[in-house]
Design an enzyme around this catalytic site. Structure first.
Site, PDB file in Angstrom:
ATOM      1  N   LYS A  16       0.828  -1.225   0.000  1.00 20.83           N
ATOM      2  CA  LYS A  16       0.000   0.000   0.000  1.00 20.83           C
ATOM      3  C   LYS A  16       0.856   1.266   0.000  1.00 20.83           C
ATOM      4  O   LYS A  16       0.509   2.253  -0.612  1.00 20.83           O
ATOM      5  CB  LYS A  16      -0.917   0.028   1.236  1.00 20.83           C
ATOM      6  CG  LYS A  16      -1.950  -1.065   1.255  1.00 20.83           C
ATOM      7  CD  LYS A  16      -2.715  -1.093   2.568  1.00 20.83           C
ATOM      8  CE  LYS A  16      -1.916  -1.620   3.733  1.00 20.83           C
ATOM      9  NZ  LYS A  16      -1.527  -3.035   3.684  1.00 20.83           N
ATOM     10  N   HIS A  41       5.081   0.335   6.190  1.00 21.99           N
ATOM     11  CA  HIS A  41       4.980   0.715   4.778  1.00 21.99           C
ATOM     12  C   HIS A  41       6.367   1.073   4.255  1.00 21.99           C
ATOM     13  O   HIS A  41       7.050   1.909   4.831  1.00 21.99           O
ATOM     14  CB  HIS A  41       4.044   1.920   4.616  1.00 21.99           C
ATOM     15  CG  HIS A  41       2.606   1.578   4.841  1.00 21.99           C
ATOM     16  ND1 HIS A  41       1.614   2.515   4.930  1.00 21.99           N
ATOM     17  CD2 HIS A  41       2.005   0.385   4.995  1.00 21.99           C
ATOM     18  CE1 HIS A  41       0.451   1.905   5.138  1.00 21.99           C
ATOM     19  NE2 HIS A  41       0.667   0.617   5.182  1.00 21.99           N
ATOM     20  N   GLN A 223      -2.596  -2.489   7.333  1.00 22.86           N
ATOM     21  CA  GLN A 223      -3.007  -3.903   7.444  1.00 22.86           C
ATOM     22  C   GLN A 223      -3.913  -4.306   6.266  1.00 22.86           C
ATOM     23  O   GLN A 223      -3.869  -3.672   5.229  1.00 22.86           O
ATOM     24  CB  GLN A 223      -3.676  -4.199   8.789  1.00 22.86           C
ATOM     25  CG  GLN A 223      -2.727  -4.147   9.976  1.00 22.86           C
ATOM     26  CD  GLN A 223      -2.631  -2.779  10.605  1.00 22.86           C
ATOM     27  OE1 GLN A 223      -3.613  -2.085  10.744  1.00 22.86           O
ATOM     28  NE2 GLN A 223      -1.442  -2.387  11.000  1.00 22.86           N
TER      29      GLN A 223
HETATM   30  P1  IMP Z   1      -1.515  -6.795  16.167  1.00 23.10           P
HETATM   31  O1  IMP Z   1      -2.101  -5.895  15.116  1.00 23.10           O
HETATM   32  O2  IMP Z   1      -0.096  -6.453  16.515  1.00 23.10           O
HETATM   33  O3  IMP Z   1      -2.403  -6.924  17.361  1.00 23.10           O
HETATM   34  O4  IMP Z   1      -1.424  -8.260  15.534  1.00 23.10           O
HETATM   35  C1  IMP Z   1      -2.579  -9.028  15.202  1.00 23.10           C
HETATM   36  C2  IMP Z   1      -2.369  -9.787  13.893  1.00 23.10           C
HETATM   37  O5  IMP Z   1      -2.316  -8.871  12.810  1.00 23.10           O
HETATM   38  C3  IMP Z   1      -1.061 -10.573  13.843  1.00 23.10           C
HETATM   39  O6  IMP Z   1      -1.270 -11.748  13.066  1.00 23.10           O
HETATM   40  C4  IMP Z   1      -0.115  -9.650  13.104  1.00 23.10           C
HETATM   41  O7  IMP Z   1       0.941 -10.336  12.473  1.00 23.10           O
HETATM   42  C5  IMP Z   1      -1.097  -9.048  12.096  1.00 23.10           C
HETATM   43  N1  IMP Z   1      -0.678  -7.723  11.626  1.00 23.10           N
HETATM   44  C6  IMP Z   1      -0.733  -6.571  12.305  1.00 23.10           C
HETATM   45  N2  IMP Z   1      -0.291  -5.555  11.550  1.00 23.10           N
HETATM   46  C7  IMP Z   1       0.032  -6.070  10.355  1.00 23.10           C
HETATM   47  C8  IMP Z   1       0.522  -5.503   9.110  1.00 23.10           C
HETATM   48  O8  IMP Z   1       0.729  -4.292   8.962  1.00 23.10           O
HETATM   49  N3  IMP Z   1       0.721  -6.387   8.103  1.00 23.10           N
HETATM   50  C9  IMP Z   1       0.452  -7.713   8.217  1.00 23.10           C
HETATM   51  N4  IMP Z   1      -0.016  -8.277   9.338  1.00 23.10           N
HETATM   52  C10 IMP Z   1      -0.219  -7.463  10.390  1.00 23.10           C
END
Ligand code: IMP
Length: 429
Positions: A16, A41, A223
């Protein structure tokens, strides 16, 4: 003038940042509307590589105002170190604003994220351990600290006085960790107050004014759709809403204020963290995609799980986000492959379906049905127009567009800004 939201249509890491950076050139305002420094990013400008976790990628354009809006969560230390790094590299950060209504990731949120994950053992979500979940949980429990509180020492001390007893019960009695005092927490965040205070604005008013004055506004999602708190593979999700609807909720605009939604999709699929992934390739195909695509996390450095392009996921994401057009990224990563596979349907309990079922356990039982496409086996990195693509690459892109029921407005064939084939204007809606 128009408003465009950029969203991830898979599990995040679709690329993105580079489209935010390119579209920011014509934007008056770039807005991050959800998430925090769990995002990563990457933007490549000539020989320089910029990795952003929190600051909107639009910061590289000096004329553009960049806002961390109400729906985001902000770690003061991370924000200040990104600002410092950007300034150190000669980037003008004058246009950076932070909404007073955004929530603050406090030191105890980071600690709780780590302790919670550890306590889950093999049911761990694989979070980025940045305190995102506990911060959003406090927001929903109405005990969060907002940026307005952070920059006013008395207000912060009052809020912490109410919140910490509850946090300390968890730290001491659930996790056997040390309790925190109000003074300790304030001491940890105080060094950042001075940098953040001049950036604080009424984010909603800023965005509303921009839209009312017909400015060009870009909403930078972080995300991806399938780690959305409601629409992802719960509980293996993030704690915010990375979908286009959140561009309005997280900023204060209404649902009809979005003119276009650019969905970003990688030409194959990756995921970090745990959770179902029907198209995951456990064989050498997965290894090849990981190596050619350099699929290691920007934020955590973790190796990403890899698989082929999944049109069932994309078809579902196109609808969830009202995607008006798609940008396909990393098409060049497939350059050397003889055969390229695409998931066209799932077999679920003996039936064929072409969408992602909402029940994550059912999604986990989905067996992918593939269609094979001939690879082009030549380099695409110099392609700038559709006609520069070899017939089989053209065929692959067209097949994807048909399968997912969305037009493709851009194709990325390398990490540089100019390594893009523009098919149509993504802001056209
Ligand atoms: P959290 O956002 O750190 O709570 O993580 C929750 C889930 O979202 C986990 O599986 C992370 O690896 C995934 N995740 C969070 N942010 C990203 C991102 O920017 N890219 C890919 N996966 C993400």
């Amino acid at each position: 003038m128009s408003t465009t939201a950029i969203v991830g249509t898979q599990w995040g890491d679709e690329g993105k940042g580079r489209f935010c950076d390119v579209l920011a050139e014509d934007s008056d305002l770039v807005v991050r509307f959800q998430g925090g420094n769990n995002a990563g990013h990457t933007v490549v400008v000539g020989d320089e590589v910029f990795k952003f976790h929190l600051v909107p990628s639009g910061i590289l354009r000096p004329e553009t105002i960049c806002l961390l809006a109400d729906g985001t969560v902000i770690d003061p230390k991370v924000l200040c170190s990104e600002i410092e790094e950007l300034r150190g590299r000669g980037i003008d950060t004058e246009g950076l604003k932070v909404s007073g209504s955004a929530h603050v990731i406090m030191p105890y949120h980071v600690l709780l994220d780590q302790l919670e994950e550890r306590s889950k053992g093999d049911r761990a979500i694989g979070t980025t351990a940045r305190g995102i979940g506990p911060c959003y949980a406090d927001k929903a429990s109405r005990v969060g600290i907002r940026v307005w509180d952070l920059v006013d020492r008395d207000r912060l001390a009052r809020q912490l006085g109410q919140v910490l007893p509850r946090v300390n019960v968890l730290l001491e009695h659930l996790y056997d960790a040390d309790a925190m005092t109000v003074d300790e927490v304030i001491d940890q965040v105080a060094p950042f107050m001075g940098t953040i205070e001049p950036l604080v604005v009424d984010g909603r008013a800023l965005v509303m004014d921009a839209v009312a004055s017909d400015a060009e506004v870009l909403f930078e999602g972080a995300q991806g759709t399938f780690i959305d708190l409601d629409h992802g593979t719960y509980p293996f999700v993030t704690s915010s809403h990375p979908i286009s609807g959140a561009a309005t909720i997280g900023t204060g605009l209404g649902p009809l204020d979005l003119d276009a939604v650019l969905g970003i999709a990688k030409s194959y699929t990756t995921r970090v963290g745990a959770g179902p992934f029907p198209a995951e390739a456990f064989d050498e195909d997965g290894d090849r995609l990981r190596e050619s695509g350099a699929e290691f996390g920007t934020t955590t450095g973790r190796a990403r799980r890899c698989g082929w392009f999944d049109s069932c996921m994309l078809r579902t994401a196109v609808r969830i986000n009202s995607v008006s057009s798609l940008a396909l990224t990393k098409l060049d990563v497939l350059d050397e492959l003889e055969t390229i596979r695409v998931v066209t349907a799932y077999e679920l309990d003996g039936e064929l379906i072409d969408y992602v079922p909402s029940d994550p356990e059912a999604f986990g039982r989905c067996v992918p049905v593939y269609e094979d496409f001939a690879g082009w086996q030549e380099s695409l990195v110099e392609a700038r127009e559709l006609d520069d693509l070899p017939a089989s690459a053209h065929n692959y892109v067209e097949a994807i567009s048909t399968l997912v029921e969305a037009p493709i407005s851009a194709i990325a064939v390398g990490p540089e800004r100019e390594q893009t084939v523009w098919v149509e204007d993504p802001a056209e809606g």
